[in-house]
Design a protein around this motif. Structure first.
Motif, mmCIF file in Angstrom:
data_model
loop_
_atom_site.group_PDB
_atom_site.id
_atom_site.type_symbol
_atom_site.label_atom_id
_atom_site.label_comp_id
_atom_site.label_asym_id
_atom_site.label_seq_id
_atom_site.Cartn_x
_atom_site.Cartn_y
_atom_site.Cartn_z
ATOM 1 N N SER A 81 10.892 -59.159 73.655
ATOM 2 C CA SER A 81 10.052 -58.081 73.135
ATOM 3 C C SER A 81 10.395 -57.664 71.713
ATOM 4 O O SER A 81 9.558 -57.062 71.028
ATOM 5 C CB SER A 81 10.144 -56.854 74.049
ATOM 6 N N LEU A 82 11.602 -57.962 71.242
ATOM 7 C CA LEU A 82 11.969 -57.559 69.891
ATOM 8 C C LEU A 82 11.165 -58.353 68.863
ATOM 9 O O LEU A 82 11.210 -59.577 68.837
ATOM 10 C CB LEU A 82 13.465 -57.773 69.650
ATOM 11 N N ASN A 83 10.456 -57.653 68.010
ATOM 12 C CA ASN A 83 9.624 -58.289 66.986
ATOM 13 C C ASN A 83 10.357 -58.211 65.644
ATOM 14 O O ASN A 83 10.119 -57.326 64.832
ATOM 15 C CB ASN A 83 8.269 -57.591 66.905
ATOM 16 N N LEU A 84 11.263 -59.151 65.434
ATOM 17 C CA LEU A 84 12.089 -59.153 64.234
ATOM 18 C C LEU A 84 11.345 -59.806 63.080
ATOM 19 O O LEU A 84 10.756 -60.870 63.241
ATOM 20 C CB LEU A 84 13.409 -59.877 64.501
ATOM 21 N N GLN A 85 11.418 -59.180 61.907
ATOM 22 C CA GLN A 85 10.690 -59.671 60.747
ATOM 23 C C GLN A 85 11.600 -60.172 59.628
ATOM 24 O O GLN A 85 11.257 -61.089 58.908
ATOM 25 C CB GLN A 85 9.784 -58.554 60.184
ATOM 26 N N THR A 86 12.768 -59.560 59.490
ATOM 27 C CA THR A 86 13.617 -59.915 58.363
ATOM 28 C C THR A 86 14.302 -61.258 58.572
ATOM 29 O O THR A 86 14.653 -61.627 59.691
ATOM 30 C CB THR A 86 14.688 -58.832 58.119
ATOM 31 N N ASP A 87 14.482 -61.978 57.483
ATOM 32 C CA ASP A 87 15.249 -63.217 57.507
ATOM 33 C C ASP A 87 16.703 -62.986 57.131
ATOM 34 O O ASP A 87 17.549 -63.839 57.369
ATOM 35 C CB ASP A 87 14.650 -64.247 56.533
ATOM 36 N N GLY A 88 16.973 -61.839 56.529
ATOM 37 C CA GLY A 88 18.284 -61.616 55.942
ATOM 38 C C GLY A 88 19.283 -60.962 56.864
ATOM 39 O O GLY A 88 19.129 -60.897 58.087
ATOM 40 N N MET A 89 20.349 -60.408 56.237
ATOM 41 C CA MET A 89 21.469 -59.846 56.982
ATOM 42 C C MET A 89 21.156 -58.485 57.575
ATOM 43 O O MET A 89 21.941 -57.957 58.357
ATOM 44 C CB MET A 89 22.687 -59.733 56.053
ATOM 45 N N GLY A 90 20.017 -57.917 57.240
ATOM 46 C CA GLY A 90 19.638 -56.631 57.822
ATOM 47 C C GLY A 90 19.140 -56.733 59.239
ATOM 48 O O GLY A 90 18.713 -55.739 59.818
ATOM 49 N N VAL A 91 19.217 -57.929 59.832
ATOM 50 C CA VAL A 91 18.665 -58.128 61.167
ATOM 51 C C VAL A 91 19.378 -57.266 62.207
ATOM 52 O O VAL A 91 18.754 -56.821 63.180
ATOM 53 C CB VAL A 91 18.723 -59.627 61.555
ATOM 54 N N GLU A 92 20.687 -57.000 62.041
ATOM 55 C CA GLU A 92 21.393 -56.173 63.010
ATOM 56 C C GLU A 92 20.789 -54.768 63.076
ATOM 57 O O GLU A 92 20.581 -54.214 64.153
ATOM 58 C CB GLU A 92 22.884 -56.082 62.667
#
Length: 321
Positions: A189-200
């Protein structure tokens, strides 16, 4: 494009090597390791993780060293990115891979540089397997008064913890920990958009937005003998801070624009009153005070108006049909 690599003969996956029995025999655990040029530690990390997981999946994010070959040789399933996509891209690949497998009870993600101890995997996944939470974060600081983290890094992490609190409302002790376990529902369900280190930080914000429960469990980390961060710590911290600030802007516009608006109106109003008082008592008109106070008040009004409009737009967009 991502390509799947296996370690068997003629492209077939070999049977896993003899391992220690997995503690939770009735649960299926997949350990995911995003990597970029981690040839020094990846072999030992995979080998240790195999003792606690049913499958270890390494997502190689365009490494130019021997990371892929070493991971394959020790029996990991390897997914290769032909070019570097960033940690966020590697984690999205891991989650997509896991959600396409039936019967997985938890995905646990840890770093490939040897900083995280695979022996902590059972502790990190336990709250998820027990149904106590959707996401379990291995924290270096919860229930620990002292830490080996260098002071400058801990200061930067506290800044990012505060920003993440602003974007998600989750008050956590270690928002930047990469050691995490996910339920199948959370991973899908997590809709992650960033490719960078801000993913956490984005994971935490997304989880809060979807009303997923987050818990923290204490873990140990290893700093001595670790090859170090792939990226400059200052550049890393600044990039994450910028990203989280953008999350606050996009998801909480009333907070992002409203707080500065109130500060500007307060300071500008006080300065304006002081200017009027000085003119009344001394008959001296302080032109620059008046101009500065007027600018602050006008800017505050614009920010407040933006906060109210953007908050209403966000509510309208997010409102279910």
């Amino acid at each position: 494009m991502s390509t799947y690599a296996t370690s068997g003969v003629n492209g077939e996956r070999e049977a896993p090597l003899e391992q220690e029995p997995i503690d939770t025999t009735s649960d299926t655990i997949v350990a995911g390791i995003p990597t970029y040029n981690e040839e020094i530690a990846i072999g030992s990390v995979v080998s240790e993780a195999q003792q606690y997981a049913d499958e270890v999946v390494v997502v190689d994010d365009g490494s130019t060293d021997n990371t892929v070959r070493i991971a394959q040789n020790v029996g990991a399933t390897v997914i290769k990115h032909e070019e570097n996509k960033g940690k966020g891209g590697a984690i999205r690949t891991l989650m997509k891979y896991t959600t396409n497998i039936d019967g997985v009870d938890s995905l646990v993600i840890l770093d490939g540089d040897g900083q995280h101890l695979p022996e902590d995997i059972p502790d990190v996944v336990e709250p998820v397997l027990e149904g106590d939470c959707d996401i379990s974060i291995g924290s270096r600081y919860v229930e620990q008064e002292e830490t080996e983290t260098p002071l400058h890094r801990r200061f930067g992490q506290r800044v990012l913890d505060t920003l993440t609190l602003g974007s998600s409302g989750e008050n956590l002790s270690d928002t930047q920990s990469g050691f995490r376990a996910f339920s199948p529902e959370a991973a899908s369900s997590l809709n992650l958009q960033t490719d960078g280190m801000g993913v956490e930080s984005e994971m935490i914000s997304e989880a809060a937005n979807r009303e997923l429960k987050i818990d923290e469990v204490p873990i140990d980390v290893r700093y001595d003998g670790i090859d170090g961060q792939t990226f400059n710590p200052l550049a890393h911290g600044l990039s994450v801070a910028v990203f989280v600030t953008q999350l606050i802007r996009d998801r909480h516009p009333l907070l992002f624009f409203g707080v500065p608006a109130l500060l500007l109106l307060g300071v500008g109003g006080a300065l304006l009153l002081q200017t009027a008082y000085l003119y009344q008592t001394t008959a001296a008109f302080h032109q620059w005070r008046a101009l500065i106070s007027g600018f602050l008040v006008l800017t505050g009004i614009v920010c407040l108006f933006s906060a109210l409009v953007l908050s209403q737009v966000k509510n309208m967009v997010s409102r279910p049909d």
